[in-house]
Write a protein that holds these residues in place. Structure first.
Motif, PDB file in Angstrom:
ATOM      1  N   TRP A  92       1.306   4.077  -2.914  1.00  0.00           N
ATOM      2  CA  TRP A  92       1.047   5.476  -2.533  1.00  0.00           C
ATOM      3  C   TRP A  92       2.223   6.365  -2.962  1.00  0.00           C
ATOM      4  CZ3 TRP A  92       3.615   8.530   1.250  1.00  0.00           C
ATOM      5  CH2 TRP A  92       2.987   9.745   1.527  1.00  0.00           C
ATOM      6  N   ILE A  93       3.439   5.871  -2.813  1.00  0.00           N
ATOM      7  CA  ILE A  93       4.610   6.625  -3.242  1.00  0.00           C
ATOM      8  C   ILE A  93       4.511   6.976  -4.730  1.00  0.00           C
ATOM      9  CG2 ILE A  93       7.095   6.393  -3.712  1.00  0.00           C
ATOM     10  CD1 ILE A  93       6.612   7.098  -0.861  1.00  0.00           C
ATOM     11  N   ALA A  94       3.910   6.072  -5.504  1.00  0.00           N
ATOM     12  CA  ALA A  94       3.808   6.274  -6.962  1.00  0.00           C
ATOM     13  C   ALA A  94       2.426   6.764  -7.371  1.00  0.00           C
ATOM     14  CB  ALA A  94       4.134   4.963  -7.678  1.00  0.00           C
ATOM     15  N   ARG A  95       1.665   7.373  -6.443  1.00  0.00           N
ATOM     16  CA  ARG A  95       0.264   7.714  -6.703  1.00  0.00           C
ATOM     17  C   ARG A  95       0.089   8.724  -7.833  1.00  0.00           C
ATOM     18  NH1 ARG A  95       2.331  10.027  -2.354  1.00  0.00           N
ATOM     19  NH2 ARG A  95       1.962  12.210  -1.816  1.00  0.00           N
ATOM     20  N   VAL A  99      -2.248  -2.637 -12.473  1.00  0.00           N
ATOM     21  CA  VAL A  99      -1.504  -2.611 -11.214  1.00  0.00           C
ATOM     22  C   VAL A  99      -1.195  -4.058 -10.843  1.00  0.00           C
ATOM     23  CG1 VAL A  99      -1.542  -2.003  -8.774  1.00  0.00           C
ATOM     24  CG2 VAL A  99      -2.605  -0.474 -10.454  1.00  0.00           C
ATOM     25  N   LEU A 100       0.069  -4.344 -10.632  1.00  0.00           N
ATOM     26  CA  LEU A 100       0.431  -5.724 -10.328  1.00  0.00           C
ATOM     27  C   LEU A 100       1.646  -5.789  -9.431  1.00  0.00           C
ATOM     28  CD1 LEU A 100       2.468  -7.104 -13.269  1.00  0.00           C
ATOM     29  CD2 LEU A 100       1.051  -5.109 -13.667  1.00  0.00           C
ATOM     30  N   ASP A 101       1.776  -6.910  -8.738  1.00  0.00           N
ATOM     31  CA  ASP A 101       2.938  -7.154  -7.893  1.00  0.00           C
ATOM     32  C   ASP A 101       4.057  -7.738  -8.736  1.00  0.00           C
ATOM     33  OD1 ASP A 101       1.446  -6.269  -5.788  1.00  0.00           O
ATOM     34  OD2 ASP A 101       0.990  -8.260  -4.991  1.00  0.00           O
ATOM     35  N   GLY A 102       5.276  -7.474  -8.333  1.00  0.00           N
ATOM     36  CA  GLY A 102       6.429  -7.901  -9.114  1.00  0.00           C
ATOM     37  C   GLY A 102       6.840  -9.332  -8.909  1.00  0.00           C
ATOM     38  N   ALA A 108       0.838  -1.203   0.000  1.00  0.00           N
ATOM     39  CA  ALA A 108       0.000   0.000   0.000  1.00  0.00           C
ATOM     40  C   ALA A 108       0.873   1.252   0.000  1.00  0.00           C
ATOM     41  CB  ALA A 108      -0.936   0.008   1.211  1.00  0.00           C
ATOM     42  N   TYR A 109       1.938   1.224   0.787  1.00  0.00           N
ATOM     43  CA  TYR A 109       2.849   2.356   0.847  1.00  0.00           C
ATOM     44  C   TYR A 109       3.582   2.521  -0.482  1.00  0.00           C
ATOM     45  CZ  TYR A 109       6.670   5.375   2.432  1.00  0.00           C
ATOM     46  OH  TYR A 109       7.565   6.409   2.572  1.00  0.00           O
ATOM     47  N   THR A 111      -1.915   7.663   5.225  1.00  0.00           N
ATOM     48  CA  THR A 111      -1.718   8.783   6.168  1.00  0.00           C
ATOM     49  C   THR A 111      -2.286   8.474   7.546  1.00  0.00           C
ATOM     50  OG1 THR A 111      -3.738   9.852   5.345  1.00  0.00           O
ATOM     51  CG2 THR A 111      -1.641  10.531   4.359  1.00  0.00           C
ATOM     52  N   ALA A 112      -3.185   7.488   7.610  1.00  0.00           N
ATOM     53  CA  ALA A 112      -3.738   7.086   8.907  1.00  0.00           C
ATOM     54  C   ALA A 112      -2.865   6.027   9.588  1.00  0.00           C
ATOM     55  CB  ALA A 112      -5.157   6.552   8.728  1.00  0.00           C
ATOM     56  N   GLY A 113      -1.703   5.785   9.023  1.00  0.00           N
ATOM     57  CA  GLY A 113      -0.778   4.835   9.635  1.00  0.00           C
ATOM     58  C   GLY A 113      -0.771   3.460   8.989  1.00  0.00           C
ATOM     59  N   GLY A 114      -1.378   3.350   7.809  1.00  0.00           N
ATOM     60  CA  GLY A 114      -1.462   2.055   7.154  1.00  0.00           C
ATOM     61  C   GLY A 114      -0.322   1.762   6.210  1.00  0.00           C
ATOM     62  N   CYS A 115       0.874   2.186   6.571  1.00  0.00           N
ATOM     63  CA  CYS A 115       2.021   1.968   5.681  1.00  0.00           C
ATOM     64  C   CYS A 115       2.361   0.487   5.521  1.00  0.00           C
ATOM     65  CB  CYS A 115       3.252   2.699   6.218  1.00  0.00           C
ATOM     66  SG  CYS A 115       3.074   4.494   6.217  1.00  0.00           S
ATOM     67  N   ASN A 116       1.952  -0.306   6.476  1.00  0.00           N
ATOM     68  CA  ASN A 116       2.285  -1.728   6.414  1.00  0.00           C
ATOM     69  C   ASN A 116       1.087  -2.574   5.992  1.00  0.00           C
ATOM     70  OD1 ASN A 116       4.371  -3.615   6.663  1.00  0.00           O
ATOM     71  ND2 ASN A 116       3.669  -4.274   8.686  1.00  0.00           N
ATOM     72  N   GLU A 117       0.152  -1.951   5.283  1.00  0.00           N
ATOM     73  CA  GLU A 117      -1.055  -2.651   4.830  1.00  0.00           C
ATOM     74  C   GLU A 117      -0.941  -2.974   3.340  1.00  0.00           C
ATOM     75  OE1 GLU A 117      -3.164  -3.647   6.934  1.00  0.00           O
ATOM     76  OE2 GLU A 117      -2.616  -2.435   8.681  1.00  0.00           O
ATOM     77  N   PHE A 118      -1.952  -3.678   2.839  1.00  0.00           N
ATOM     78  CA  PHE A 118      -2.022  -4.039   1.425  1.00  0.00           C
ATOM     79  C   PHE A 118      -2.991  -3.114   0.703  1.00  0.00           C
ATOM     80  CE2 PHE A 118      -0.756  -7.940   3.580  1.00  0.00           C
ATOM     81  CZ  PHE A 118       0.297  -8.388   2.791  1.00  0.00           C
ATOM     82  N   TYR A 119      -2.664  -2.743  -0.535  1.00  0.00           N
ATOM     83  CA  TYR A 119      -3.557  -1.848  -1.279  1.00  0.00           C
ATOM     84  C   TYR A 119      -4.880  -2.526  -1.615  1.00  0.00           C
ATOM     85  CZ  TYR A 119      -2.128  -4.263  -5.590  1.00  0.00           C
ATOM     86  OH  TYR A 119      -1.892  -5.199  -6.549  1.00  0.00           O
ATOM     87  N   GLU A 120      -4.941  -3.870  -1.540  1.00  0.00           N
ATOM     88  CA  GLU A 120      -6.214  -4.559  -1.763  1.00  0.00           C
ATOM     89  C   GLU A 120      -7.270  -4.141  -0.754  1.00  0.00           C
ATOM     90  OE1 GLU A 120      -3.123  -7.223  -3.677  1.00  0.00           O
ATOM     91  OE2 GLU A 120      -3.284  -6.064  -1.804  1.00  0.00           O
ATOM     92  N   GLN A 121      -6.830  -3.558   0.382  1.00  0.00           N
ATOM     93  CA  GLN A 121      -7.807  -3.057   1.348  1.00  0.00           C
ATOM     94  C   GLN A 121      -8.652  -1.935   0.751  1.00  0.00           C
ATOM     95  OE1 GLN A 121      -6.428  -2.202   5.296  1.00  0.00           O
ATOM     96  NE2 GLN A 121      -5.020  -3.940   5.322  1.00  0.00           N
TER      97      GLN A 121
END
Length: 605
Positions: free
Chosen positions: A97-100, A109-112, A93-94, A198-208
């Motif tokens: 977001w960096i590449a938003r 959008v895909l995982d490497g 997710a982070y 920004t709510a602290g979800g840097c360690n979450e998955f963008y699928e959320q």
């Protein structure tokens, strides 16, 4: 053929910042090789072939390796890099977001760490919904994010197999490749991603974010079924091995599997090569082993002397006659180092031929088509070759024919008169009959040794359990000297300790296998183009009558029907290239393999 409604998506973003610790971490995870080529190279080529003109690579771990490997253009496609500063302490997710600022148009959008064929991208691009996610049938061994899909093909919930045991039957495994449309990105996805991080979800998955979308209901996420398209998500070394198989050439697939010698459950195949009891161990025993798991993993297991006492309670043989081993193969290898001038009754288990290849080995051939054992002929040939021991397997592998108990005891007596040992491999004897074993004759026949793998009959191939039983003190001590004190792991010890309490369930499971085997044999006899030997074990040997070889039929079964059987070409037997061995499993599985074999043999040669 182009998919109806296909509209090229000209931009993609690949999240490739991961280190791939579970793979080794020597190179960036996305550069892990599958089938001799880096994952990222494959993916970029597939994107380019699907019409993508620009790909954004979000990089972190050893990013210079990726830049050097890919460059600014790859497969006539522009490549842009976005570095992630905290890739080792954040999640995707982070990274996204960096590449938003690149989420500004229709985009893949895909995982490497996902390998796939370009048809997957074409199918996704054809979806007209606000977003679409590739999904596949959920198979054993798959975990992570899954999507629950309604009757119209829309995703109604994203959930994790790690969090829930009761995964809905309508759930599909996500492929981790998505197409997101510009309007949806602008109006919902990017704002929600911003809120999550920004709510602290840097360690979450963008699928959320996609999960929140389907819950809110303002935009639709289509499930695009990709079950019939090759793909694989690579998280660890086992996944690399499985992906190597999935993306291998057709001609390489059967040799690939044969080289593994097991672990076939990781592949989308029906395994009728390895022989196990599908009805044991029961769920209650498995649960008890699960309850013991912490101690089994963290504590040292018992040494060999105590393990022999546990085994004695299972097999009814005095502990002083037993040697417990890490599978029968460990014992066979040990015997190969100890004994010389051994006569092997062939065909038989190839491990014996491999073990005694270094010594003066001899063959006593069983004559087709019946492959019946003749005690006097066996002893005569063993005497002629001046053998010191004879090895016979009963029921035989691969013929599945048992040697009558009285014939084995006669051979044992005749060999004793010649000062020779008889070694009987009884790994499949339980599938024959309760009174066909010679284990109870050890004390009256000091030259008799019995070897037995417990993996087959007890259905625990993963535990690697076997034993040797003999009243020959000298041989037993020599075998023990070849083995380490701790050659059995803690989980195998727990299994032996629990096993006596499940004797009734074990016998019931054996009865079910015998019933299924009898029906399997009857049905196989109706298949045109084969002769079937009546089996005594949990597998059947077939002789092909047409011009096709065992190799050709084995390959066709695998490639056309996903069924893996044993090609007996390398067995020591006349016309070995005409025989295949098929293991008996559940009734439903047996019906499937019969249908597959019938279809293959009915095809014009």
């Amino acid at each position: 053929m182009p998919v109806v409604g296909y509209k090229p998506v000209e931009k993609a973003i690949i999240l490739a910042a991961g280190s791939g610790r579970r793979i080794g971490g020597g190179v960036p995870k996305s550069l892990t090789q599958v089938g001799g080529r880096p994952i990222l190279h494959r993916v970029l080529e597939q994107l380019a072939s699907a019409g993508v003109r620009e790909t954004v690579l979000v990089v972190g771990h050893r990013s210079n390796r990726i830049r050097t490997s890919i460059g600014s253009r790859f497969a006539d496609m522009d490549v842009v890099y976005v570095p992630v500063d905290r890739y080792d302490s954040t999640n995707n997710a982070y990274s996204l977001w960096i590449a938003r600022h690149h989420l500004d148009q229709d985009i893949f959008v895909l995982d490497g760490d996902v390998v796939f064929d370009s048809d997957l991208l074409v199918r996704l691009a054809a979806a007209s919904d606000d977003a679409a996610s590739g999904v596949s049938a959920l198979r054993p061994g798959m975990n992570g994010t899954v999507a629950d899909v309604d009757a119209s093909g829309r995703i109604v919930e994203f959930l994790s197999t790690h969090d829930r045991i009761d995964v809905p039957r309508t759930a599909r495994k996500t492929v981790n490749v998505h197409v997101l449309r510009a309007k949806y990105l602008r109006e919902e996805f990017v704002p929600l991603l911003e809120e999550l991080v920004t709510a602290g979800g840097c360690n979450e998955f963008y699928e959320q974010v996609l999960a929140l979308t389907v819950r809110r209901g303002n935009y639709t996420v289509r499930a695009v079924d990709c079950t019939d398209i090759r793909w694989y998500e690579v998280d660890d070394v086992s996944d690399v091995i499985a992906a190597d198989y999935v993306f291998s050439a057709r001609a390489d697939r059967l040799p690939f599997l044969e080289g593994l010698h097991g672990g076939y459950w990781r592949f989308d195949i029906a395994d009728h090569r390895l022989m196990i009891n599908p009805y044991f161990p029961p769920g209650e025993l498995i649960q008890q082993l699960a309850d013991d798991l912490t101690q089994s993993l963290t504590a040292y297991p018992l040494g060999s002397a105590a393990l022999q006492r546990l085994l004695a309670a299972v097999v009814g043989v005095p502990a002083e006659h037993l040697v417990v081993a890490n599978g029968a193969s460990e014992l066979i290898t040990a015997l190969g180092r100890i004994l010389e001038d051994v006569a092997l009754v062939v065909p038989g288990f190839n491990e014996y031929e491999a073990a005694f290849a270094r010594t003066r080995g001899h063959h006593i051939e069983l004559a087709p088509p019946e492959f019946r054992f003749d005690s006097r002929r066996c002893v005569e040939q063993a005497t002629r070759t001046q053998a010191k021991a004879v090895v016979v397997t009963s029921p035989n592998n691969p013929t599945s024919i048992a040697v009558p108990r009285e014939d084995l005891l006669l051979a044992c007596k005749l060999l004793a008169d010649q000062n020779m040992r008889l070694i009987v491999d009884e790994s499949f004897v339980d599938f024959h009959s309760a009174d066909s074993s010679v284990l109870d004759e050890l004390s009256t026949h000091p030259n008799l040794t019995v070897i037995k793998s417990m993996s087959k009959a007890y259905g625990v191939g993963g535990l690697r359990l076997g034993f040797l039983a003999t009243a020959d003190t000298v041989l037993r001590e020599r075998v023990l000297a070849e083995l380490p004190v701790w050659n059995i792991n803690g989980l195998a010890e727990a299994f032996l300790r629990r096993l006596p309490g499940f004797a009734d369930q074990y016998q019931a499971s054996i009865a079910r296998v015998r019933h299924d085997r009898a029906e399997f044999y009857r049905e196989l006899r109706t298949v045109p183009g084969v002769t079937v030997l009546e089996p005594d074990a949990n597998f059947v040997l077939l002789r092909l009558l047409g011009t096709r070889t065992a190799r050709e039929v084995t390959e066709e079964l695998l490639h056309r029907h996903g069924v893996l059987v044993k090609d007996c070409t390398n067995k020591s037997m006349p016309d070995a290239h005409r025989y295949i061995r098929i293991s008996c499993r559940t009734a439903a599985e047996n019906t499937r393999v019969i249908a597959a074999l019938t279809a293959v043999l009915s095809t014009a040669e």
